[in-house]
Write an enzyme that holds these catalytic residues in place. Sequence first.
Site, PDB file in Angstrom:
ATOM      1  N   LYS A 191     -27.444  -6.194   8.641  1.00 47.70           N
ATOM      2  CA  LYS A 191     -28.364  -6.102   7.497  1.00 47.70           C
ATOM      3  C   LYS A 191     -29.133  -7.402   7.354  1.00 47.70           C
ATOM      4  O   LYS A 191     -28.572  -8.479   7.558  1.00 47.70           O
ATOM      5  CB  LYS A 191     -27.547  -5.852   6.222  1.00 47.70           C
ATOM      6  CG  LYS A 191     -28.358  -6.008   4.930  1.00 47.70           C
ATOM      7  CD  LYS A 191     -27.539  -5.745   3.661  1.00 47.70           C
ATOM      8  CE  LYS A 191     -28.372  -6.076   2.433  1.00 47.70           C
ATOM      9  NZ  LYS A 191     -27.708  -5.777   1.159  1.00 47.70           N
ATOM     10  N   GLU A 236     -29.385  -9.308 -11.466  1.00 45.80           N
ATOM     11  CA  GLU A 236     -28.221  -9.638 -10.618  1.00 45.80           C
ATOM     12  C   GLU A 236     -27.590 -10.979 -10.990  1.00 45.80           C
ATOM     13  O   GLU A 236     -28.242 -12.018 -10.965  1.00 45.80           O
ATOM     14  CB  GLU A 236     -28.643  -9.650  -9.134  1.00 45.80           C
ATOM     15  CG  GLU A 236     -27.466  -9.792  -8.194  1.00 45.80           C
ATOM     16  CD  GLU A 236     -27.685  -9.160  -6.834  1.00 45.80           C
ATOM     17  OE1 GLU A 236     -28.787  -8.641  -6.569  1.00 45.80           O
ATOM     18  OE2 GLU A 236     -26.747  -9.188  -6.025  1.00 45.80           O
TER      19      GLU A 236
HETATM   20  C1  LIG Z   1     -34.163  -8.915  -2.945  1.00 44.77           C
HETATM   21  C2  LIG Z   1     -34.314  -8.231  -4.082  1.00 44.77           C
HETATM   22  O1  LIG Z   1     -33.368  -7.387  -4.555  1.00 44.77           O
HETATM   23  C3  LIG Z   1     -32.115  -7.247  -3.923  1.00 44.77           C
HETATM   24  C4  LIG Z   1     -32.152  -6.152  -2.944  1.00 44.77           C
HETATM   25  C5  LIG Z   1     -31.808  -4.865  -3.307  1.00 44.77           C
HETATM   26  C6  LIG Z   1     -31.976  -3.722  -2.319  1.00 44.77           C
HETATM   27  O2  LIG Z   1     -32.497  -3.950  -1.230  1.00 44.77           O
HETATM   28  O3  LIG Z   1     -31.632  -2.574  -2.636  1.00 44.77           O
HETATM   29  C7  LIG Z   1     -31.324  -4.590  -4.587  1.00 44.77           C
HETATM   30  C8  LIG Z   1     -31.077  -5.585  -5.467  1.00 44.77           C
HETATM   31  C9  LIG Z   1     -31.125  -6.992  -5.035  1.00 44.77           C
HETATM   32  O4  LIG Z   1     -29.883  -7.418  -4.615  1.00 44.77           O
HETATM   33  C10 LIG Z   1     -35.507  -8.426  -4.954  1.00 44.77           C
HETATM   34  O5  LIG Z   1     -35.568  -7.847  -6.030  1.00 44.77           O
HETATM   35  O6  LIG Z   1     -36.413  -9.164  -4.562  1.00 44.77           O
END
Ligand SMILES: C=C(O[C@@H]1C=C(C(=O)O)C=C[C@H]1O)C(=O)O
Length: 432
Positions: A191, A236
């Site tokens: 990932k 988060e």
């Molecule tokens: C990287 C981001 O979000 C992150 C990525 C996510 C995803 O890919 O599903 C979800 C929440 C966050 O941990 C962002 O908002 O810029």
Amino acid sequence: MTDTVVPLRGPLRLVAQSVPLAPSVLDDVPLTHLLPADRALAWVRDGDGIVGWGEAARIETSGDDRFTDAGAWWREVSAHCVVRDKVGVPGSGLVAFGSFAFADDSGRTRGRAGGSSVLVVPRVVVGRRGATTWVTTINESALAPTPRVAPTDEPASPEGVVFTDGSTSGAQWETIVSDAVRRIEAGDLDKVVLARDLVADLAAPLDVRAPLRRLAAAYPNCWTFHVDNLFGATPEMLVRRERGLVTSRVLAGTIRRTGDDARDLALAGSLARSSKDLEEHEYAVRSVADALEPYCSSTNVPEAPFVLHLPNVMHLATDVAGVVDAEHESATSLDLAAALHPSAAVGGTPRSTALELIAEIEHLDRGRYAAPVGWIDADGDGEWGIALRSAEYDGSRVRLFAGCGIVADSSPEAELAESQAKLVPVRDALTG
Ligand SMILES: C=C(O[C@@H]1C=C(C(=O)O)C=C[C@H]1O)C(=O)O
């Protein structure tokens, strides 16, 4: 490499005093409405939190020692501070707001003087936690009088906002995502989180209090923050430490909302069953649980995520908790944030391969986006969110950021749409 802006002539001797305010004094005024235009600091969620202004001390750090240098400075400042705290809750007494760069080499290309990571000790802090409201004053050498706290004037809303592509266009970014999918399919990694930016030019310099007020009102279950020209509303929580208890809210796996409640509910169900999103989520949870375990006598990692509903998107979410063991009692919230950053929610799995790939293909200096932002008190308690749904500004130019976790099943088109949805909070906060 550390650059101390307030020179330490011998130890810096601060005096901090917190006194409770009768709830009627502020009459439910949102904390963001108390901020002056200059040097405003904020960390609020659902009415609670802390806001601050003025500057009693600050340190700027950079490079791979940015957390340890800032942490050592904070231990020194806390050790020499006289604290009179008549409130006694996390966030009362001496506090610093902080924000850190995502990457070890970040900031060098941005031309800012000094480093790009910062801890700021304000002169005045107003805090609220449930029914308790307080004001803290922080001063050098002697006690400062408690100021009158009152709502400030309505800030001017941004005008003439024009959005343009940041370092890549949407189409270029889709190509970058395809490259990442190929690397994942080739077995190089599992990932990687890729980000993009969007530039907003305003007719006049930004008064950040306008978007802050809007974000705090529109995203009550996110942490709305502002530290040194970085602002946003993040869902988060990288790490919260409160008297030996450590908690973290891990997000990964996203679906856009449609605005139709019945459809959104069905989408939430499909998100909770999506193997692509569950896989992406599991990597993020593992990275946090594995980094916390060495500090904790016990940890609790729920078996399945829940769906967190935000106005623009829904996320798979897991709340991880742990109890700090006796050996690590002195580990501060900032030490823990340093150990956790970057989690797989913003870096990837395996971490080092993902960070190398980000540096190679993303074409973006993330600055302080996707890195710890929050506060710390004299006991080391504090909250460090991940600076998502955020932007950095300089005068009338604002850079908005959003990123997405990429796994083998990711589609570049869907990821671009997801990144657009993640830009919505700050976009709307700028355009009203
Ligand atoms: C990287 C981001 O979000 C992150 C990525 C996510 C995803 O890919 O599903 C979800 C929440 C966050 O941990 C962002 O908002 O810029």
